[in-house]
Design a protein around this motif. Structure first.
Motif, PDB file in Angstrom:
ATOM      1  N   GLY A 159      22.900  61.858  32.432  1.00  0.00           N
ATOM      2  CA  GLY A 159      23.717  62.910  33.012  1.00  0.00           C
ATOM      3  C   GLY A 159      24.206  62.550  34.400  1.00  0.00           C
ATOM      4  N   ALA A 160      25.324  63.163  34.804  1.00  0.00           N
ATOM      5  CA  ALA A 160      25.894  62.927  36.127  1.00  0.00           C
ATOM      6  C   ALA A 160      26.871  64.037  36.442  1.00  0.00           C
ATOM      7  N   SER A 161      27.319  64.110  37.689  1.00  0.00           N
ATOM      8  CA  SER A 161      28.281  65.137  38.081  1.00  0.00           C
ATOM      9  C   SER A 161      29.708  64.746  37.719  1.00  0.00           C
ATOM     10  N   GLU A 162      29.936  63.481  37.413  1.00  0.00           N
ATOM     11  CA  GLU A 162      31.243  62.983  37.008  1.00  0.00           C
ATOM     12  C   GLU A 162      31.036  61.877  35.994  1.00  0.00           C
ATOM     13  N   ILE A 163      32.100  61.524  35.274  1.00  0.00           N
ATOM     14  CA  ILE A 163      31.996  60.487  34.261  1.00  0.00           C
ATOM     15  C   ILE A 163      31.979  59.116  34.916  1.00  0.00           C
ATOM     16  N   VAL A 164      30.977  58.325  34.571  1.00  0.00           N
ATOM     17  CA  VAL A 164      30.890  56.938  35.026  1.00  0.00           C
ATOM     18  C   VAL A 164      30.640  56.066  33.801  1.00  0.00           C
ATOM     19  N   VAL A 165      31.434  55.016  33.668  1.00  0.00           N
ATOM     20  CA  VAL A 165      31.303  54.089  32.552  1.00  0.00           C
ATOM     21  C   VAL A 165      30.980  52.704  33.103  1.00  0.00           C
ATOM     22  N   SER A 166      29.878  52.131  32.663  1.00  0.00           N
ATOM     23  CA  SER A 166      29.503  50.771  33.042  1.00  0.00           C
ATOM     24  C   SER A 166      29.419  49.930  31.775  1.00  0.00           C
ATOM     25  N   VAL A 167      30.158  48.842  31.762  1.00  0.00           N
ATOM     26  CA  VAL A 167      30.211  47.993  30.570  1.00  0.00           C
ATOM     27  C   VAL A 167      29.815  46.572  30.934  1.00  0.00           C
ATOM     28  N   THR A 168      28.978  45.978  30.130  1.00  0.00           N
ATOM     29  CA  THR A 168      28.676  44.557  30.235  1.00  0.00           C
ATOM     30  C   THR A 168      29.171  43.871  28.976  1.00  0.00           C
ATOM     31  N   VAL A 169      29.883  42.779  29.160  1.00  0.00           N
ATOM     32  CA  VAL A 169      30.430  42.036  28.030  1.00  0.00           C
ATOM     33  C   VAL A 169      29.887  40.616  28.058  1.00  0.00           C
ATOM     34  N   MET A 170      29.587  40.094  26.897  1.00  0.00           N
ATOM     35  CA  MET A 170      29.141  38.711  26.750  1.00  0.00           C
ATOM     36  C   MET A 170      30.038  38.015  25.747  1.00  0.00           C
ATOM     37  N   GLY A 171      30.348  36.782  26.030  1.00  0.00           N
ATOM     38  CA  GLY A 171      31.197  36.013  25.132  1.00  0.00           C
ATOM     39  C   GLY A 171      30.832  34.549  25.169  1.00  0.00           C
ATOM     40  N   ALA A 172      31.684  33.739  24.589  1.00  0.00           N
ATOM     41  CA  ALA A 172      31.400  32.313  24.505  1.00  0.00           C
ATOM     42  C   ALA A 172      32.660  31.500  24.731  1.00  0.00           C
ATOM     43  N   CYS A 173      32.483  30.347  25.355  1.00  0.00           N
ATOM     44  CA  CYS A 173      33.547  29.358  25.508  1.00  0.00           C
ATOM     45  C   CYS A 173      33.139  28.125  24.710  1.00  0.00           C
ATOM     46  N   THR A 174      34.020  27.668  23.868  1.00  0.00           N
ATOM     47  CA  THR A 174      33.712  26.460  23.096  1.00  0.00           C
ATOM     48  C   THR A 174      33.975  25.203  23.907  1.00  0.00           C
ATOM     49  N   GLN A 175      34.753  25.353  25.001  1.00  0.00           N
ATOM     50  CA  GLN A 175      34.984  24.258  25.928  1.00  0.00           C
ATOM     51  C   GLN A 175      34.402  24.674  27.284  1.00  0.00           C
ATOM     52  N   SER A 176      34.549  23.845  28.298  1.00  0.00           N
ATOM     53  CA  SER A 176      34.073  24.228  29.626  1.00  0.00           C
ATOM     54  C   SER A 176      34.839  25.443  30.112  1.00  0.00           C
ATOM     55  N   PRO A 177      34.154  26.440  30.694  1.00  0.00           N
ATOM     56  CA  PRO A 177      34.851  27.623  31.196  1.00  0.00           C
ATOM     57  C   PRO A 177      35.878  27.254  32.259  1.00  0.00           C
ATOM     58  N   VAL A 178      36.981  27.976  32.284  1.00  0.00           N
ATOM     59  CA  VAL A 178      38.011  27.765  33.303  1.00  0.00           C
ATOM     60  C   VAL A 178      37.682  28.657  34.488  1.00  0.00           C
ATOM     61  N   LEU A 179      37.391  28.053  35.644  1.00  0.00           N
ATOM     62  CA  LEU A 179      36.990  28.794  36.830  1.00  0.00           C
ATOM     63  C   LEU A 179      38.197  29.091  37.721  1.00  0.00           C
ATOM     64  N   ARG A 180      37.951  29.819  38.807  1.00  0.00           N
ATOM     65  CA  ARG A 180      39.010  30.091  39.773  1.00  0.00           C
ATOM     66  C   ARG A 180      39.212  28.938  40.749  1.00  0.00           C
ATOM     67  N   SER A 181      38.336  27.989  40.736  1.00  0.00           N
ATOM     68  CA  SER A 181      38.263  26.999  41.814  1.00  0.00           C
ATOM     69  C   SER A 181      38.876  25.648  41.483  1.00  0.00           C
ATOM     70  N   GLY A 182      39.655  25.527  40.404  1.00  0.00           N
ATOM     71  CA  GLY A 182      40.121  24.207  39.999  1.00  0.00           C
ATOM     72  C   GLY A 182      41.559  23.870  40.300  1.00  0.00           C
ATOM     73  N   ALA A 183      42.293  24.774  40.966  1.00  0.00           N
ATOM     74  CA  ALA A 183      43.709  24.513  41.234  1.00  0.00           C
ATOM     75  C   ALA A 183      43.868  23.376  42.235  1.00  0.00           C
ATOM     76  N   ALA A 184      44.909  22.571  42.052  1.00  0.00           N
ATOM     77  CA  ALA A 184      45.172  21.426  42.939  1.00  0.00           C
ATOM     78  C   ALA A 184      46.636  21.428  43.370  1.00  0.00           C
ATOM     79  N   VAL A 185      46.878  20.872  44.548  1.00  0.00           N
ATOM     80  CA  VAL A 185      48.233  20.799  45.087  1.00  0.00           C
ATOM     81  C   VAL A 185      49.150  20.067  44.103  1.00  0.00           C
TER      82      VAL A 185
END
Length: 343
Positions: A159-185
């Protein structure tokens, strides 16, 4: 989610039709509140809606789900929706909130180049909320998950005074995950999915209007490009991110994490007529909706120069030398809003 526990895979069952507020066999009225339906009454209805995939050994009912993991990488993300901050009940139906809650989480897995497989839901609900709202929410959530073949394997209800939705999702990558840190000039910045539509819908709803209908519906129920993430990963994307808070804001994350600068081209966007209509009606530049809009859950990614982009991806800029995290528009600083801030 309690009962019924089992050591065997949970069998799937047909969801109630969209016209019913409770499945047959419920001991409470379709007009009951959440408090009158009760925790276990609602959970029983939810469990009947959520079909289980073949990789679910134990679904809703025990202290935790048990999942069969094959080869590859497991990717996990969690997100929240809070009534009054992320949605208003007078703007969106419960079934749409369900779709949105699932979509924003599935899109995070998509942005890693993966495919969502399992989700859990935490729901906090006011005791006087109509139970049919909770069931319609679950129906929308289940439908969005079914569209990508993902299973809802558990959760919690309180119960709560307002609606709150918390979702956790799990999945799989068949290759290496694509991160935010790989961009190059020297690489290109590309976009997949529609962008600015949800922002346009939010803008007109905020002014008390309900049209253009296409934009309002885009805000109520996003259509993320679920196939675009894995396709980008297979095509050699070097970095990627889900556009949930604004295109320029997300581009800044890519630039900061990759230690580069990014430039976005205004002329790269083919603006649909509804965005032009909103711009004219509200006296705003429609491109600003594209640059600062979120909640369409499009994808931004970088690719090596000259790479063949997968279907649905469009080049909208490039990666440059410069101070890490700097994002410009047509080579110059952008003085408009870049996206949503949570605090």
């Amino acid at each position: 989610m309690p009962p019924p526990p089992s050591s065997q895979p949970v069998p799937s069952s047909a969801a109630p039709s969209s016209g019913s507020s409770a499945a047959s066999g419920s001991s409470w009225s379709p007009d009951a509140t959440v408090a009158e339906a009760g925790e276990f009454g609602l959970i029983g209805e939810f469990v009947r809606m959520f079909e289980q995939g073949e990789q679910v050994l134990v679904g809703p009912g025990d202290d935790a789900a048990v999942l069969r993991v094959r080869t590859g990488h497991v990717v996990v993300s969690t997100d929240l929706l809070v009534e009054g901050r992320h949605f208003r009940r007078d703007w969106v139906e419960a079934v749409d909130v369900g779709h949105r809650a699932a979509a924003q989480n599935i899109s995070d897995i998509n942005a890693m180049g993966g495919r969502a497989q399992w989700l859990t839901i935490g729901l906090a609900l006011p005791s006087d909320l109509p139970a049919r709202w909770a069931l319609d929410f679950a129906r929308g959530f289940a439908a969005e998950c079914a569209g990508v073949g993902a299973s809802v394997v558990g959760g919690d209800l309180t119960g709560a005074s307002e609606i709150v939705v918390s979702v956790t999702v799990m999945g799989a990558c068949t290759q290496s995950p694509v991160l935010r840190s790989g961009a190059a000039v020297g690489e290109v910045l590309a976009l997949a999915g529609r962008q600015g539509w949800a922002a346009g819908g939010l803008a007109v709803l905020g002014r008390g209007f309900r049209s253009p209908r296409a934009l309002v519906e885009a805000y109520r129920r996003p259509e993320p490009p679920y196939a675009a993430g894995p396709a980008a990963a297979d095509a050699g994307a070097t970095s990627m991110i889900d556009v949930s808070d604004g295109l320029l804001a997300e581009a800044m994350h890519l630039a900061a994490d990759s230690g580069v600068a990014i430039d976005v081209r205004r002329d790269a966007f083919d603006l649909p007529e509804p965005l032009h209509a909103v711009g004219a009606a509200l006296n705003i530049d429609p491109v600003s909706l594209v640059l600062s809009g979120g909640e369409d859950h499009s994808l931004l990614a970088t690719f090596p120069a000259g790479a063949a982009l997968p279907e649905g991806w469009t080049v909208i800029g490039d990666v440059r030398e410069g101070e890490a995290g700097t994002v410009t528009v047509d080579g110059a600083p952008y003085d408009g809003p870049t996206g949503w801030t949570h605090f």
